[in-house]
Design an enzyme around this catalytic site. Structure first.
Site, PDB file in Angstrom:
ATOM      1  CB  SER A   9      49.868  -6.071  61.134  1.00  0.00           C
ATOM      2  OG  SER A   9      51.127  -7.029  61.095  1.00  0.00           O
ATOM      3  CE1 TYR A  50      52.803  -2.879  64.344  1.00  0.00           C
ATOM      4  CE2 TYR A  50      53.058  -4.946  64.054  1.00  0.00           C
ATOM      5  CZ  TYR A  50      52.767  -3.891  63.426  1.00  0.00           C
ATOM      6  OH  TYR A  50      52.297  -3.744  62.141  1.00  0.00           O
TER       7      TYR A  50
END
Length: 342
Positions: A163, A189
């Site tokens: 991502s 994350y």
């Protein structure tokens, strides 16, 4: 002195773009006789990845934590094999890999698409922070356990769905699992997504002479169950949803539908333009550019997308650094006990 990367982190000019769908990437492709494993294949981007691979004739195995939910989600996709597995349970990962290896099948495509994002602090059975454990360590262990099947394919690809969130953090080497520093859900994350990128770099280095190539990628900004822990007000401020909570789709600004988001995963797994290449981070079904140097390189990259100068955010250099990739590999071996077979 670090050896230069085999494949430059430079766009190829593939002719695809942010609006390309997974179905368009495999249009005309024949994947008959090829086998894929897609983690997270019954949620979000994974569903569209499975749908495209099956449409092109591939055999697809989907590891599942909830068979009933998976069967319901994939009801319209014929011929998908569902097998139990939980990425946060090392014994479950080993058992899944063992069952697959018992069949003596080659594994041509391993797409590590499952993940969690910005969740409250929790830990797996070994005490590892859950996002790092799920997004990286579980997939690291799974890939290494499946290594014999990847070699058997005599031409395999491993795809790590990362991502642009990797911009949030590099690897914090002295406290990966937030044991001494305050927990930051998005920082955790980002660290796990940087780990995805570094894993692809080192796996490709180790596997390329044996026919195993690896890639990481940003699928785009997409509303999937992954954002379930994100404040709706934040999503609205980010321009991801409108005042009614409906998704705002604008591929020119990297806001995509799930079908568009799955395109880069499928391209990395199947695209002939990547034959002989590997170890790179991709975006919009192409190799992504490096984020430019500057006072605030992230802001520069986002401004390029906002103004249309570039439709790719790019990749932070620290997340594809070969030395960091080797260091993460060594750490991951220690944390999982997994090793590549000779």
């Amino acid at each position: 002195m670090t050896a230069p990367a085999l494949t430059p982190q430079t766009p190829l000019g593939t002719g695809y773009g942010p609006a390309t769908t997974a179905a368009e990437v495999v249009a005309g492709a024949d994947l008959t006789g090829r086998t894929a494993i897609v983690t997270g294949g019954y949620s979000g981007l994974g569903v569209e990845t499975v749908r495209a691979l099956r449409a092109a004739g591939a055999e697809v195995v989907v590891p599942v934590r909830n068979r009933e939910k998976a069967a319901e989600t994939l009801a319209g996709v014929d011929g998908v094999q569902l097998e139990p597995m939980d990425l946060q349970d090392p014994a479950s990962v080993d058992a899944f890999a063992g069952r697959f290896l018992d069949g003596d099948r080659p594994l041509h495509m391993l797409i590590n698409s499952a993940g969690i994002m910005a969740v409250p602090l929790s830990r797996d059975a070994r005490g590892h922070e859950s996002q790092f454990a799920t997004n990286h360590l579980g997939h690291f262990q799974l890939t290494l356990r499946l290594w014999p099947a990847l070699l058997r394919a005599e031409g395999a690809r491993v795809v790590a769905v990362s991502s642009w969130g990797h911009r949030e953090s590099g690897i914090v080497w002295d406290d990966v699992h937030f044991e001494r520093r305050p927990y930051d859900p998005m920082g955790a994350y980002g660290q796990s997504k940087t780990a995805n990128n570094l894993f692809a770099v080192e796996l490709d280095r180790r596997g390329r002479d044996r026919g195993v190539r690896a890639f990481s990628l940003h699928p785009g900004r997409i509303l999937t169950p992954l954002v379930r822990h994100t404040d709706p007000e934040l999503l609205q401020r980010m321009g991801m949803i409108d005042e009614n909570g409906e998704p705002l789709i604008d591929p020119s600004r990297n806001k995509k539908s799930p079908q568009q988001g799955a395109a880069t995963s499928v391209w990395c797994a199947t695209g002939p333009q990547l034959d002989g290449l590997g170890g790179v981070y991709c975006e919009n079904s192409d190799i992504a550019p490096l984020v430019p140097e500057g006072d605030d390189p992230v802001a520069i990259a986002e401004e390029r997308v906002r103004t249309g100068e570039s439709l790719a955010f790019g990749v932070m250099p620290y997340s594809i650094d070969p030395d960091s990739a080797a260091r993460l590999w060594d750490l991951s071996e220690k944390l999982t006990g997994a090793r590549l077979d000779a």
